[in-house]
Design an enzyme around this catalytic site. Structure first.
Site, short mmCIF file in Angstrom:
data_model
loop_
_atom_site.label_atom_id
_atom_site.label_comp_id
_atom_site.label_asym_id
_atom_site.label_seq_id
_atom_site.Cartn_x
_atom_site.Cartn_y
_atom_site.Cartn_z
N SER A 253 0.58 -1.44 0.37
CA SER A 253 0.08 0.34 0.37
C SER A 253 1.26 0.80 -0.27
CB SER A 253 -1.13 0.23 1.43
OG SER A 253 -0.81 0.42 2.52
N LYS A 254 0.91 2.28 -0.31
CA LYS A 254 1.11 3.42 -0.87
C LYS A 254 1.14 4.00 1.14
CE LYS A 254 -0.25 7.28 -0.91
NZ LYS A 254 -0.25 9.36 -1.64
N ARG A 255 0.71 4.29 1.92
CA ARG A 255 0.21 4.57 2.87
C ARG A 255 1.93 3.96 3.97
NH1 ARG A 255 -2.03 8.38 2.56
NH2 ARG A 255 -4.22 7.88 1.47
N GLU A 287 4.86 11.49 -1.54
CA GLU A 287 3.80 11.20 -1.73
C GLU A 287 3.50 10.56 -3.48
OE1 GLU A 287 0.16 11.29 -0.49
OE2 GLU A 287 1.66 11.29 0.69
#
Length: 522
Positions: A253-255, A287
């Site tokens: 996941s990007k988180r 981000e």
RNA sequence: GGCCCCUUCGUCUAGUGGUCUAGGACACCGGCCUUUCACGCCGGCAACACGGGUUCGAGUCCCGUAGGGGUCACCA
């Protein structure tokens, strides 16, 4: 039956590498069967800036060469392809479900539902809604309304028996209906939720195969319930294993960027990217600028084919040997039968290996074309480029050989593009190879004179001259090579020395040697 | 916790009862090549989660255990 597949991104502002893998499999399956691949925007939950948040995703797919037959920007017979604009279709479906009794209006408040949920939890029981605030007739509804209550629409799910369905990848899967909830399909404000929208759209757009990540597997029963209640023909389902984090089995996941950065290989890839970005004067907003996001690869000069080839093998294989696939070969060989069931973790090193190989195979002309924009962005070459740029860059790329692994790596060789007087010398190397090396200054001074007088300033001639020089002086080749290299490039490492000299040309070489000697003597 | 899914070298995988003393790739470790770096070449290390069955024979079939994961929203 025409094969029609789809990928339904949420407009989040970035294209996730795991999403690309899912989209790729959908795209390949459609292409392999002469069908269509569509893109549909899942923006039921978004309020503003859908376009801005969607653009990077569309750009990412375009860059990768994953094109869509219907969807945003290209339109199609089932437009609109934005769920936020398809509300009327969902509304009709809700009404049909209400009439058939497959759904009901529910007047419970979220607190009341929450209370039921908690008491079930405390009793150690599985939560099943009591349907206390369910209204199936107008009279019941009127009574709740008079209390000032508002309704959502819930699915009236079966509570006995089980659903048996055949998944193209997982085989037969069974779900007891008792475990299902009366899911909300329409909010108080009349907007509809994902499951309803997704099923209605898939049917309307005549999607034949729903190929998606495994996390949706447990959503399938309620979607099948909706589809069947609406009398739709069921699509085939194929649930892909998810892509896991480097070195673990958790879903990527990007988180969790910070966590991935603890993985050495992942961190190295990111650092490599940052090195390039710095020379491009790019903002490295983590981000977007990180190896979980496609944009990262685009910005530093990866080859789309390499990324796709790597992703193809994340959960799929043809046989025990074949690893390299052209696009046509991917399409020719791809099949859902050979998709694995177990999650596959993202391995930055292997991705890089595919990139290396793809770059090695890239014809010189194309390599030059890939590298040029990076030099322009960094400010070394004008846009449009002067006419002698092509030949000059060809020479450099040729001499670079396999050293340029990512197009942005060209910036490691900026010494071919900057003025002699601006060349930076690596002090450590200068000291080791020239200032403090025995006889180095003397040798370099003498060799400079040979360079000044040599007739043809090409690599072959220069090599002969240097070898003659070495023989005459009875020195080891290393005693002069390193001194020359640091004098003309400022660095300890680089291309073959003779090619380097030839590319720079006599004048620049002499100027740089003079400058280096000057620097060392002062 | 309920439900569901998954389990072969560090990683991606091949393997559909005998050809498996388990094959390939990436990584890693040696060596060779070499003016540096990179490439290339040669060699090496390294896995069937565990326990029971079934069978003449199991990585492959069955059961159990363990471990991992996903999911349980008026998110998608």
């Amino acid at each position: 039956m025409t094969v029609r597949t789809r990928f339904a991104p949420s407009p989040t502002g970035y294209l996730h590498i795991g999403g690309v893998r899912t989209a790729l499999f959908n795209w390949l399956y459609a292409k392999a069967h002469g069908g269509q691949f569509l893109l549909r925007v899942d923006d039921t939950d978004q309020q503003r800036n859908v376009d801005a948040a969607l653009q990077p995703i569309l750009d990412g797919f375009r860059w990768l060469g994953i094109d869509w037959d219907e969807g945003p920007e290209v339109g199609g017979p089932h437009a609109p392809y934005y769920q936020s604009q398809r509300g009327d279709k969902y509304q009709s479906a809700v009404e049909a479900l209400l009439i058939s009794g497959a759904a009901y209006r529910d007047f419970a408040t979220t607190d009341e539902i929450q209370a039921e949920r908690e008491s079930a939890h405390q009793a150690g029981k599985q939560f099943t809604y009591s349907r206390r605030w369910m209204a199936e007739t107008e009279e019941e509804a009127a009574a709740f309304i008079s209390e000032g209550r508002q309704a959502v629409v819930r699915l009236k799910m079966p509570r006995t028996g089980e659903l048996i369905h055949h998944d193209l990848i997982r085989g037969e899967v069974r779900f007891p209906w008792a475990n299902e909830q009366d899911h909300v399909i329409q909010r108080v404000d009349k907007t509809c939720l994902y499951h309803l929208a997704s099923v209605v759209d898939d049917a309307d757009m005549q999607i034949s195969h729903v190929i998606r990540a495994e996390e949706h597997l447990s959503n399938t029963p309620r979607q099948i319930f909706i589809a069947q209640s609406l009398g739709f023909l069921l699509p085939e389902y194929a649930h892909l294993p998810y892509v896991a984090e480097p070195g673990s089995k958790h879903k990527l996941s990007k988180r969790k960027l910070d966590k991935y950065l603890k993985n050495k290989d992942f961190a190295e890839l990111k650092a490599h990217g940052e090195r390039i970005a710095e020379r491009l004067h790019l903002a490295v907003d983590s981000e977007v600028f990180n190896p979980v996001i496609v944009d990262f690869y685009q910005q530093i000069g990866f080859l789309p084919d390499a990324i796709l080839n790597y992703l193809l093998l994340l959960g799929w294989s043809l046989d025990d040997k074949t690893e390299e696939f052209t696009r046509d070969e991917m399409i020719e060989h791809f099949s859902l039968e050979r998709v694995n069931k177990a999650p596959a973790s993202f391995d930055p090193q292997k991705l890089v290996a595919f990139q290396d190989r793809a770059m090695q195979k890239l014809p010189l002309k194309q390599k030059v074309a890939k590298v040029l924009p990076f030099l322009q962005t960094a400010g070394y070459i004008d846009n449009p480029p002067p006419c002698d740029t092509g030949p000059y860059l060809s020479q450099i790329c040729e001499a670079a050989g396999d050293r340029i692994k990512i197009a942005g790596d060209i910036l490691d060789y900026e010494d071919f593009f900057i003025a002699d007087e601006k060349l930076q010398y690596d002090e450590k190397t200068l000291g080791k190879r020239l200032r403090n090396a025995v006889n180095a200054v003397q040798l370099l001074t003498e060799f400079r004179e040979r360079l000044a007088s040599v007739k043809a300033f090409d690599a072959a001639t220069l090599e002969v001259k240097l070898k003659e020089f070495v023989a005459e002086k009875e020195i080891k080749i290393g005693e002069i090579v390193h001194a020359v290299r640091v004098a003309v490039t400022g660095k300890a490492v680089g291309f073959g020395l003779f090619e380097t000299l030839a590319i720079l040309g006599r004048e620049r070489c002499l100027a740089r040697i003079d400058r280096a000697l000057q620097k060392v003597k002062s």
